[in-house]
Design a protein around this motif. Structure first.
Motif, short mmCIF file in Angstrom:
data_model
loop_
_atom_site.label_atom_id
_atom_site.label_comp_id
_atom_site.label_asym_id
_atom_site.label_seq_id
_atom_site.Cartn_x
_atom_site.Cartn_y
_atom_site.Cartn_z
N TYR A 181 1.00 -1.15 -0.09
CA TYR A 181 -0.08 0.03 -0.08
C TYR A 181 0.78 1.18 0.07
O TYR A 181 0.72 2.29 -0.68
CB TYR A 181 -0.97 -0.21 1.22
CG TYR A 181 -1.82 1.20 1.22
CD1 TYR A 181 -3.21 1.05 0.80
CD2 TYR A 181 -1.26 2.51 2.05
CE1 TYR A 181 -4.23 2.16 0.92
CE2 TYR A 181 -2.27 3.48 1.78
CZ TYR A 181 -3.66 3.20 1.45
OH TYR A 181 -4.53 4.28 1.57
N GLN A 182 1.93 1.42 0.86
CA GLN A 182 2.67 2.61 1.00
C GLN A 182 3.60 3.00 -0.13
O GLN A 182 3.56 3.76 -0.64
CB GLN A 182 3.54 2.53 2.20
CG GLN A 182 2.77 2.25 3.50
CD GLN A 182 2.12 3.32 3.93
OE1 GLN A 182 2.09 4.40 3.56
NE2 GLN A 182 1.17 3.14 4.86
N GLU A 183 4.02 1.75 -0.90
CA GLU A 183 4.84 1.72 -2.08
C GLU A 183 4.05 2.50 -3.31
O GLU A 183 4.49 3.38 -4.01
CB GLU A 183 5.44 0.61 -2.47
CG GLU A 183 6.70 0.29 -1.50
CD GLU A 183 7.19 -1.00 -1.78
OE1 GLU A 183 6.68 -1.90 -2.75
OE2 GLU A 183 8.13 -1.51 -0.87
N LYS A 184 2.87 1.69 -3.42
CA LYS A 184 1.89 2.31 -4.28
C LYS A 184 1.49 3.99 -4.18
O LYS A 184 1.63 4.87 -5.01
CB LYS A 184 0.52 1.62 -4.29
CG LYS A 184 -0.55 2.26 -5.26
CD LYS A 184 0.04 2.05 -6.73
CE LYS A 184 -1.14 2.67 -7.63
NZ LYS A 184 -0.96 2.83 -8.85
N MET A 185 1.24 4.38 -2.94
CA MET A 185 0.85 5.56 -2.58
C MET A 185 2.03 6.54 -2.90
O MET A 185 1.87 7.64 -3.18
CB MET A 185 0.27 5.66 -1.24
CG MET A 185 -0.96 5.01 -0.89
SD MET A 185 -2.31 5.68 -2.03
CE MET A 185 -2.67 7.10 -1.46
N ALA A 186 3.53 6.20 -2.47
CA ALA A 186 4.37 6.89 -2.74
C ALA A 186 5.16 6.75 -3.97
O ALA A 186 5.98 7.64 -4.39
CB ALA A 186 5.66 6.29 -1.88
N GLY A 187 4.35 6.02 -5.16
CA GLY A 187 4.82 6.24 -6.38
C GLY A 187 6.08 5.41 -6.61
O GLY A 187 6.82 5.79 -7.70
#
Length: 246
Positions: free
Chosen positions: A65-71
């Motif tokens: 989730y965090q990596e997706k949101m961080a791009g």
């Protein structure tokens, strides 16, 4: 309907992927425009669509989730997937994404193995004949991978051989609230998207034929960056947190 059994891929083969958020009306117009070019997916039901249920896994830190949101440029997700509530073709999948390129690797599991996996019993993965399962064992034990969300939707899929193009219309995206029963056909779910919107996905390997490109939505206004996983996670988190947490 008998779905094809996936063969484990020894190396990642990347394809381009574009996503759009469109209305039902736009979807019907697009299908009519492409109707003479595309072929229906061979696995569709007589209604033209088929049901997909996935359970997504994430680690203790919610890295997917965090990596997706961080791009983050290079990232991966693990999920279990079935079709039409059947248990004769259960896939463990790893989806790799590098910018707009994607690759999917699959391993076939049986129902007993899946139930063990959902109960937190990962030992069998270590001796599994498919490499993806052994790698997933390392992820589960070193990063505390656990089921994160259950996702349901119906898919209508079309193919176009030049460029190895696959176009899918994903409808009625739903989330199960804190439930991880892969095989319960009556699992209570809640709608995720407003106003019955549809997620259009376009995947191709070598090139995008101009005939297809000309009828797709304008990328600048409708290209969707958020994945189904993110949409469902946000919906579940919104509904499951206490009302006083804000």
């Amino acid at each position: 309907m008998k779905l094809r059994e996936p063969r484990e891929k020894k190396c990642a083969v990347f394809r381009y992927e574009l996503k759009y958020l469109i209305t039902r009306g736009d979807a019907e117009i697009l299908k009519k425009r492409l109707g003479g070019l595309l072929q229906k997916d061979a696995h569709a039901l007589p209604s033209g669509a088929y049901k997909i249920r996935s359970i997504y896994f994430d680690d203790y830190w919610h890295s997917s989730y965090q990596e997706k949101m961080a791009g983050t440029l290079l990232r991966k997700k693990y999920r279990l997937r079935i079709y039409n509530d059947r248990d004769d073709a259960i896939n463990l999948e790893r989806k790799l994404k590098y910018g707009s390129l994607i690759s999917k690797q699959s391993a076939l599991l049986n129902r007993t193995e899946v139930e063990m996996l959902l109960d937190g019993e990962y030992g069998f993965l270590l001796k599994h004949p498919q490499q993806l399962c052994r790698e997933f064992y390392c992820e589960c034990t070193s990063k505390l991978m656990r089921p994160r969300v259950t996702v349901d939707y119906e898919r209508e899929a079309y193919i176009f051989s030049p460029g190895d193009v696959r176009i899918t219309f994903d409808m009625n995206l739903r989330a199960a609230l804190l439930k991880f029963d892969l095989f319960d056909a009556k699992l209570p779910t809640l709608g995720v998207l407003d106003n019955g919107e549809i997620i259009l996905e376009v995947k191709y390997t070598e090139f995008m034929p101009n005939l297809i490109k000309k009828v797709l939505p304008q990328r600048t206004s409708q290209l969707l960056a958020v994945s189904k996983y993110i949409l469902v996670c946000d919906k579940v988190d919104q509904l499951s947190k206490p009302y006083w947490s804000d």
